[in-house]
Design an enzyme around this catalytic site. Structure first.
Site, PDB file in Angstrom:
ATOM      1  CG  ASP A  97      36.611  42.564  30.060  1.00 16.45           C
ATOM      2  OD1 ASP A  97      35.615  42.906  29.399  1.00 16.45           O
ATOM      3  OD2 ASP A  97      37.680  43.207  30.035  1.00 16.45           O
ATOM      4  CE  LYS A 125      34.941  45.517  32.992  1.00 19.11           C
ATOM      5  NZ  LYS A 125      36.242  45.987  32.449  1.00 19.11           N
ATOM      6  CB  VAL A 147      35.253  48.006  38.291  1.00 24.11           C
ATOM      7  CG1 VAL A 147      34.068  48.698  37.652  1.00 24.11           C
ATOM      8  CG2 VAL A 147      35.359  46.562  37.808  1.00 24.11           C
ATOM      9  CG  ASP A 153      45.028  44.675  39.781  1.00 27.31           C
ATOM     10  OD1 ASP A 153      44.277  43.803  39.321  1.00 27.31           O
ATOM     11  OD2 ASP A 153      46.100  45.012  39.215  1.00 27.31           O
TER      12      ASP A 153
HETATM   13  P1  IMP Z   1      39.034  38.454  30.475  1.00 27.50           P
HETATM   14  O1  IMP Z   1      40.022  37.386  30.177  1.00 27.50           O
HETATM   15  O2  IMP Z   1      38.987  39.517  29.404  1.00 27.50           O
HETATM   16  O3  IMP Z   1      37.652  37.948  30.816  1.00 27.50           O
HETATM   17  O4  IMP Z   1      39.583  39.263  31.710  1.00 27.50           O
HETATM   18  C1  IMP Z   1      39.517  38.765  32.936  1.00 27.50           C
HETATM   19  C2  IMP Z   1      40.625  39.307  33.822  1.00 27.50           C
HETATM   20  O5  IMP Z   1      40.999  40.646  33.443  1.00 27.50           O
HETATM   21  C3  IMP Z   1      40.106  39.375  35.227  1.00 27.50           C
HETATM   22  O6  IMP Z   1      40.426  38.210  35.948  1.00 27.50           O
HETATM   23  C4  IMP Z   1      40.766  40.614  35.756  1.00 27.50           C
HETATM   24  O7  IMP Z   1      42.000  40.252  36.371  1.00 27.50           O
HETATM   25  C5  IMP Z   1      41.059  41.494  34.557  1.00 27.50           C
HETATM   26  N1  IMP Z   1      40.047  42.562  34.381  1.00 27.50           N
HETATM   27  C6  IMP Z   1      39.111  42.661  33.409  1.00 27.50           C
HETATM   28  N2  IMP Z   1      38.369  43.774  33.563  1.00 27.50           N
HETATM   29  C7  IMP Z   1      38.841  44.394  34.673  1.00 27.50           C
HETATM   30  C8  IMP Z   1      38.459  45.600  35.371  1.00 27.50           C
HETATM   31  O8  IMP Z   1      37.519  46.353  35.019  1.00 27.50           O
HETATM   32  N3  IMP Z   1      39.201  45.895  36.484  1.00 27.50           N
HETATM   33  C9  IMP Z   1      40.221  45.129  36.928  1.00 27.50           C
HETATM   34  N4  IMP Z   1      40.596  43.982  36.322  1.00 27.50           N
HETATM   35  C10 IMP Z   1      39.913  43.630  35.190  1.00 27.50           C
HETATM   36 MG    MG Z   2      43.546  40.902  37.564  1.00 28.79          MG
END
Ligand code: IMP
Ligand code: MG
Length: 172
Positions: A97, A125, A147, A153
């Site tokens: 994300d 994303k 999602v 989750d």
């Molecule tokens: P990042 O550090 O922002 O890239 O987020 C990554 C983590 O956030 C992932 O490993 C997920 O656990 C959680 N995450 C991000 N987007 C979603 C989503 O749409 N649904 C569920 N978990 C998400």
């Molecule tokens: Mg998670």
């Protein structure tokens, strides 16, 4: 809840990725490292499509606490990490994300002196990255929606769904 990616689509794209990984890692001491908890379904399907000798390990990262879709403080727990010294590590996570989680995990893993590190995510994303890192492999690019399913989750629910669904604001 709206289905975004059907079970059969996930199966075929994951199998294609497993084949590609097997081609690229042949002859290397591969350790596939799953990120708890979101990667467990993807991890278990992916490793069964990689036709190579490999080891499986786990590392834990958590950023969401309870009923929120906003990430809080990121915590990494590497107490489960197997010996990855001089191993070709493939880090497997559910979703990229902002990229903060993957970026922090890669730094932690590099401290253990692996031969190489690459990352594979089920979902990406695109356009949301806040770090200078991109996943090396991904299965699906998705729009910026929250999602669940196939390991992902909301407040620890829905991980067992065999498909990927987007939650509407009314579900949150
Ligand atoms: P990042 O550090 O922002 O890239 O987020 C990554 C983590 O956030 C992932 O490993 C997920 O656990 C959680 N995450 C991000 N987007 C979603 C989503 O749409 N649904 C569920 N978990 C998400
Ligand atoms: Mg998670």
């Amino acid at each position: 809840m709206q289905t975004l990616i059907e079970e059969h689509e996930i199966r075929s794209v994951v199998a294609a990725l497993g084949k590609q990984i097997a081609n690229e890692y042949r002859g290397q001491p591969l350790t596939v490292l799953g990120v708890l908890t979101g990667s467990i379904v993807f991890l278990s399907d992916l490793i069964r499509t990689i036709d190579l000798p490999l080891r499986v390990g786990l590392i834990q990262a958590s950023s969401y606490r309870g009923a929120t879709t906003e990430p809080l403080e990121l915590r990494i727990n590497d107490s489960l990490l197997p010996d990855i010294y001089d191993r070709a590590v493939l880090l497997v996570d559910d979703i990229f994300d902002t990229g903060h989680t993957l970026s922090a995990l890669l730094s932690t893993i590099r401290r253990h002196s692996p031969r190489s590190v690459r990352s594979a995510v089920l979902l990406w994303k695109t356009g949301k990255a806040q770090v200078d890192v991109q996943p090396d492999y991904h299965c699906f690019q998705i729009p910026d929606r929250f999602v669940v399913g196939y390991g992902l989750d909301y407040n620890d629910d829905h991980r067992h769904l065999p498909f990927i669904a987007a939650l509407d604001n009314a579900d949150l």
